[in-house]
Design an enzyme around this catalytic site. Structure first.
Site, PDB file in Angstrom:
ATOM      1  CG  ASP A  79     -14.392  15.203  18.889  1.00  0.00           C
ATOM      2  OD1 ASP A  79     -15.096  14.924  19.867  1.00  0.00           O
ATOM      3  OD2 ASP A  79     -13.152  15.253  18.940  1.00  0.00           O
ATOM      4  CB  CYS A 120     -10.518  20.474  17.067  1.00  0.00           C
ATOM      5  SG  CYS A 120     -10.727  21.288  15.462  1.00  0.00           S
ATOM      6  CD  GLU A 443     -19.089  14.902  20.679  1.00  0.00           C
ATOM      7  OE1 GLU A 443     -18.539  15.878  21.205  1.00  0.00           O
ATOM      8  OE2 GLU A 443     -19.390  14.853  19.475  1.00  0.00           O
ATOM      9  CB  SER A 469     -21.970  17.529  19.458  1.00  0.00           C
ATOM     10  OG  SER A 469     -21.681  18.750  18.805  1.00  0.00           O
TER      11      SER A 469
END
Length: 555
Positions: A79, A120, A443, A469
């Site tokens: 990400d 992750c 995000e 996030s």
């Protein structure tokens, strides 16, 4: 008889035995329980760079306890590398691909058990979604955080520090030497980003869920203890085989409530709202946004680390970490929930004394706040809910009202910040970034970091049908449902409309009357999707709303 014996018994299934023997396996090997290792190793992901070594440790553990390990690969994207550009559209869809891929490999090969290695943001949730579908023994090894970087802005740096520093650089608040030193030394090792973002929140969630070993969530990626954890997990999954413990016995409504309480208590990432709902859907478990709303009002905040203060996850772990929080929460937890150890959560944590460090970790009698690590908001702007994170929002910003400044993409919003076009007191609205409309529900992490770096983090609010996030702070509300692409009220907001965010009362409202809302809705037209990607088009067609976890629904 273990499950794989159904397709490798002699003489009827010699045709399959011959294929295993083509890879060097012996009759002895083939007759052992066949244990898959779903390894998300990648040269593209810092949080997964060290997984080859972890996988070898898992293999030793399986072999030493009577099983035969069979490794296969799993996709995984970072990400952090995809943030702030079109690549982020693919991150949430990848969660579904991961879950489907693992399920296909396990069922297609009739494996007896599974160890998953992931670290992750979308990889761990995707793996847990797969586990929730599988009625076999499954255990998880999370990869651990990277080490902290050099000090910057009164704390040990991490990747999010670079995002904040860019806004400072463009305003001549720091020089290029400082900025590029941060680029070089903020991420000093392999591992997931060293803050309480989604990756480390999910590791803590997985431990509290009972799917990884107690105390394993925050051991650094590069420490030898991480390899020992991997070895012991290989041993443990074979114990599960012998005891007949399956993932479906561990992942239940009770264990999901336990794990989400833990996330609330530590002020973890809002992305876990999506992921917990998706895991529940995968396991046909009745766990909903209303359950999350209820839990958020009942669960105290017991830990405070960046972005809530300048302490990091290592300070939290050193003070007692997940085990200490679980012990403090025990009166609110389902103590009979099972773990991969074969013990219940109550048995694991009952004899552990709670730790306390007033800066980063407290017990239930002395919480940082009585509730609200994550909060679900409702109102005419979010009839099906929005999500925010009071644990990372200054008290004076938890009630915020201001005129809207509307953007139809994250890129447009970032350009406006860098061009000094955002005024104090305004509410930035970023829409058409939801699961269907993005597509992919990006995000808005970099946008929020640019606001913080520009000194506007406590002076401007941000509302979006996208997400955030775990490293974000400031005043923000995401997951607005229904999303703009589905004609939700966020699609009807105009510049200058007054939006009020009232976190203590779980409310978010748009100050226009119902008649004006109807008038605007009658003039609204759904925009073109704006993508040629097959993957994104498919996700847009089948993704559920954020209040249902943005999961691909099959019915």
């Amino acid at each position: 008889m273990h499950r794989s014996a159904e397709i490798v018994s002699k003489p009827a299934w010699s045709v399959i035995r011959s294929l295993y023997k083509s890879m060097g396996m012996t009759d002895y090997d083939i007759d052992l329980p066949l244990v898959g290792i779903a390894n998300a190793f990648s040269d593209l992901v810092p949080g997964h760079k060290h997984f080859r070594e972890l996988c070898e440790s898992v293999k030793y553990g399986i072999l030493q306890n009577g099983g035969y390990p069979l490794e296969f690969g799993v996709i995984g994207a970072c990400d952090g590398i995809s943030n702030g550009h079109a690549g982020m559209k693919f991150m949430l869809p990848s969660r579904e691909i991961i879950a489907d891929g693992i399920e296909c490999m396990v069922e297609g090969n009739h494996l007896d058990a599974l160890v998953m290695i992931g670290g992750c943001d979308k990889i761990v949730p995707g793996m847990l979604m797969a586990a929730a579908r599988l009625d076999i023994p499954v255990a998880m090894v999370t990869g651990g955080p990277m080490l902290s970087g050099i000090c910057f802005d009164n704390r040990k740096s991490d990747n999010s520090s670079v995002a904040e520093a860019y806004s400072m650089l463009t305003r001549n608040m720091i020089d290029e030497k400082t900025y590029y030193e941060l680029e070089d030394y903020s991420c000093p090792s392999a591992g997931s980003c060293s803050f309480l973002g989604t990756a480390n929140s999910m590791a803590c969630f997985t431990e509290a869920l009972g799917m990884s070993l107690p105390g394993s969530a925050l051991v650094p990626a590069v420490h030898a203890e991480r390899s020992r954890i991997a070895h012991d997990t290989g041993m443990m999954v074979m114990n599960m085989v012998k005891k007949g413990i399956s993932a479906k016995q561990i992942i239940t409504k009770q264990s999901l409530e336990n794990a989400f309480r833990l996330n609330l208590a530590i002020g973890g990432s809002t992305n876990l709202v999506l992921h917990a709902l998706a895991i529940a859907y995968a396991g046909d478990i009745p766990f909903t946004i209303e359950d999350i709303d209820r839990l958020s009002k009942e669960t105290p905040i017991l830990a405070r680390m960046y972005p809530a203060n300048n302490k990091n996850i290592y300070d939290f772990d050193a003070a007692g970490g997940v085990p200490s929080v679980m012990q403090s929460l025990m009166p609110q937890l389902h103590g009979d929930a099972l773990s991969i150890t074969g013990k219940t959560i109550g048995d694991i944590y009952k004899n552990l004394g709670p730790s306390r460090n007033d800066e980063v970790l407290r017990d239930a009698e002395h919480p940082f706040a009585k509730s609200g690590g994550t909060a679900v908001l409702w109102g005419n702007l979010a009839p099906k809910s929005g999500v925010t994170k009071p644990a990372a929002i200054d008290t004076e910003m938890q009630v915020f009202s201001g005129p809207a400044k509307v953007f139809n993409s994250e890129e447009a919003a970032m350009d406006a910040i860098l061009a000094n076009q955002i005024k104090e007191g305004s509410v930035m609205v970023i829409r058409y970034e939801g699961p269907k409309g993005g597509p992919g529900m990006r995000e808005m992490a970099r946008t929020m970091k640019l606001l913080v770096g520009a000194g506007l983090g406590t002076k401007v609010a941000l509302v979006t049908d996208g997400r955030f996030s775990g490293s974000n702070n400031g005043c923000f509300v995401g997951h607005i449902s229904p999303e703009a692409y589905e004609g939700g009220p966020i699609a009807l907001v105009e510049d200058g409309d007054i939006i009020t965010i009232d976190i203590p009362h779980h409310a978010i409202t748009l100050a226009i009357d119902e008649e004006e809302m109807k008038r605007r809705k009658s003039n609204w037209k759904k925009p073109e999707l704006g993508t040629t990607s097959h993957t994104l088009k498919k996700f847009s067609c089948f993704a559920a709303s954020a209040d249902e976890g943005a999961v691909i629904k099959t019915s």
